[in-house]
Enzyme design. Structure first.
Site, PDB file in Angstrom:
ATOM      1  N   GLU A   1       5.086  -6.106   1.683  1.00 46.54           N
ATOM      2  CA  GLU A   1       4.490  -6.569   0.417  1.00 46.54           C
ATOM      3  C   GLU A   1       4.248  -5.404  -0.547  1.00 46.54           C
ATOM      4  O   GLU A   1       3.110  -5.138  -0.922  1.00 46.54           O
ATOM      5  CB  GLU A   1       3.146  -7.255   0.690  1.00 46.54           C
ATOM      6  CG  GLU A   1       3.222  -8.513   1.499  1.00 46.54           C
ATOM      7  CD  GLU A   1       1.851  -9.062   1.857  1.00 46.54           C
ATOM      8  OE1 GLU A   1       1.772 -10.258   2.128  1.00 46.54           O
ATOM      9  OE2 GLU A   1       0.874  -8.295   1.884  1.00 46.54           O
TER      10      GLU A   1
ATOM     11  N   GLY B   1       0.789  -1.225   0.000  1.00 43.57           N
ATOM     12  CA  GLY B   1       0.000   0.000   0.000  1.00 43.57           C
ATOM     13  C   GLY B   1       0.818   1.269   0.000  1.00 43.57           C
ATOM     14  O   GLY B   1       0.264   2.371  -0.106  1.00 43.57           O
TER      15      GLY B   1
ATOM     16  N   CYS C   1     -17.280   0.755 -26.147  1.00 40.46           N
ATOM     17  CA  CYS C   1     -18.671   1.237 -26.080  1.00 40.46           C
ATOM     18  C   CYS C   1     -19.164   1.333 -24.646  1.00 40.46           C
ATOM     19  O   CYS C   1     -20.049   0.584 -24.221  1.00 40.46           O
ATOM     20  CB  CYS C   1     -19.546   0.302 -26.890  1.00 40.46           C
ATOM     21  SG  CYS C   1     -18.939   0.159 -28.570  1.00 40.46           S
TER      22      CYS C   1
END
Ligand code: LLP
Length: 427
Positions: A273, A239, A355
């Site tokens: 991590e 993070g 689209c």
């Protein structure tokens, strides 16, 4: 900050002019800088060196085998969230013992395979998963190490879709339940449950939520010690913020400066991590303007990249700095902010051909005037870019190219129509 810079009014990746890459490999195109990747990894390792952490690169942020190989050779271990990621890490040269297997819903098949492969540690997220792991280890005749992912109920102050450490999130186990589980499994013959894992969100652009998380976790570790349970490992998750625009996150050294002292006198093995902080600024997405269109109230630059190539703006309203690849000397950007004082600026939406109205890369950007055929670069696309691509609208995925110095090599080829239908043919 990274090795993407304007030289003579033209964007370069390290020493290679980006227009040359677009010419050679076509667009849309992911371009990575090896030097930037390695520098980011080394900075993370240097900042936390006092804790001698095992840096488990979060594969989900950028799973290309060649990038994983580079990180492995730099000393990285790996954080995997599926057996597919476990296999990628092993194919990239990792020792299975250096893989942490995380994720809220590992299936029994995945657990069995990971045990057979000898994965180093399981991050466990529920009592049922813990029971499944203990049973699988017993049946497979293996002994394994596990950490309980604890939900610290800390607000990481990030997008609701990437906030993971609050009690209403699906992730982790409440602190009280964790205490019960640690004592329940303390003598399990096949499971060494002696770790705690926390991950509060991504990106976490301030230091304070980490400090709060570490303090709460250390308090839990002390409480467990009073119950006679010794925690040997703390995994602080990922993070860590990075720069999408100037100064939106502190440098990694600032996080480390606040966190490292909290571990004084502690004898804990530390896992980190990181994903985004290593890879985001190591990659850009290069795309070409197909058409420009002046609608009644807005100008659109319709480009050949789409939400299928980079979904972050559509999914999280994420900001990626965007600039023409060859704007000339007088329109070279100063830093990475939306408010650049440039002559003749035009406000434009950068949209793809898919689209869906959510198919945009940026809205309302003030940019040098764009015309059909212009190349533009979408910066900080190395994390959660190529990995989150899809083939929606039957669009083959873009290739990935890795630059090192003056050399460039394809590390993922462009998909073809045959790739699109391969799993449907001949069945
Ligand atoms: N550890 C755990 C348990 C995680 O869930 C994550 C990310 C990480 C580590 C790595 O976080 P990082 O250092 O990369 O911030 N697709 C979103 C991000 C989702 C992150 C999911 N978990 C995005 O594009 O922003």
């Amino acid at each position: 900050m990274d090795a993407f810079s304007y030289v003579g009014g033209v964007l370069h990746c390290e020493q290679v002019p980006v227009p040359q890459l677009a010419e050679q490999f076509g667009t849309p195109l992911y371009v990575y800088s090896q030097a930037t990747l390695e520098t980011a990894y080394d900075r993370m390792a240097g900042a936390f060196a006092a804790l001698s952490p095992k840096i488990c690169f979060s594969i989900k942020s950028c799973h290309n085998l060649h990038m994983l190989r580079l990180l492995h050779s730099r000393g990285a271990a790996f954080d995997a969230v599926s057996i597919g990621e476990v296999r990628r890490a092993i194919e990239a040269g990792a020792d299975a013992a250096d893989i942490v297997f995380a994720g809220v819903g590992k299936t029994r098949t995945e657990i069995d395979e990971a045990l057979q492969l000898g994965v180093g540690c399981f991050n466990v997220e529920s009592s049922e998963e813990l029971a499944a792991l203990a049973d699988a280890a017993t049946v497979n005749g293996k002994t394994t190490t596990a950490a309980l992912r604890v939900n610290p109920d800390v607000d990481a102050k990030t997008h609701p879709y990437t906030t993971t450490g609050k009690k209403e999130n699906k992730f982790g186990i409440d602190i009280d339940e964790a205490r019960t589980l640690f004592s329940q499994y303390r003598k399990h013959p096949h499971l060494q449950l002696n770790g705690i894992h926390v991950h509060i969100g991504s990106p976490v652009n301030t230091v304070a939520p980490y400090v709060e998380t570490v303090q709460r976790t250390l308090a839990l570790i002390d409480a467990l010690a009073k119950d006679g349970i010794n925690i040997a490992l703390l995994n602080l998750g990922g993070g860590w913020g990075t720069c999408y625009q100037d100064s939106d996150a502190p440098p990694i050294e600032d996080y480390a400066a606040a966190i490292v002292p909290l571990f004084a006198e502690r004898n804990l093995a530390i896992h980190l991590e990181p994903g985004r902080s290593i890879t985001a600024n190591a990659g850009i997405l290069v795309t070409r303007v197909t058409y420009c269109k002046q609608a009644r109230t807005r100008k659109f630059a319709i480009v050949d990249a789409a939400m299928t190539d980079l979904i972050r703006p559509a999914l999280y309203d994420a900001y990626h700095f965007i600039w023409p690849v060859a704007p000339g000397n007088d329109q070279t950007p100063k830093g990475r902010t939306p408010d650049q004082a440039i002559p003749n600026a035009e406000t434009v939406d950068i949209v793809g051909p898919v689209c869906e109205s959510s198919d945009f890369l940026a809205k309302g950007r003030s940019l040098p005037p764009l015309a059909a055929g212009d190349l533009i670069a979408v910066f900080s696309a190395g994390a959660y870019g190529a990995v989150m691509t899809s083939q929606y609208n039957s669009r083959p995925r873009a290739p990935e190219v890795l630059v090192y110095g003056s050399r460039a090599r394809v590390i993922r080829r462009r998909e073809t129509y045959d790739d699109l239908v391969a799993a449907e043919r001949d069945i």
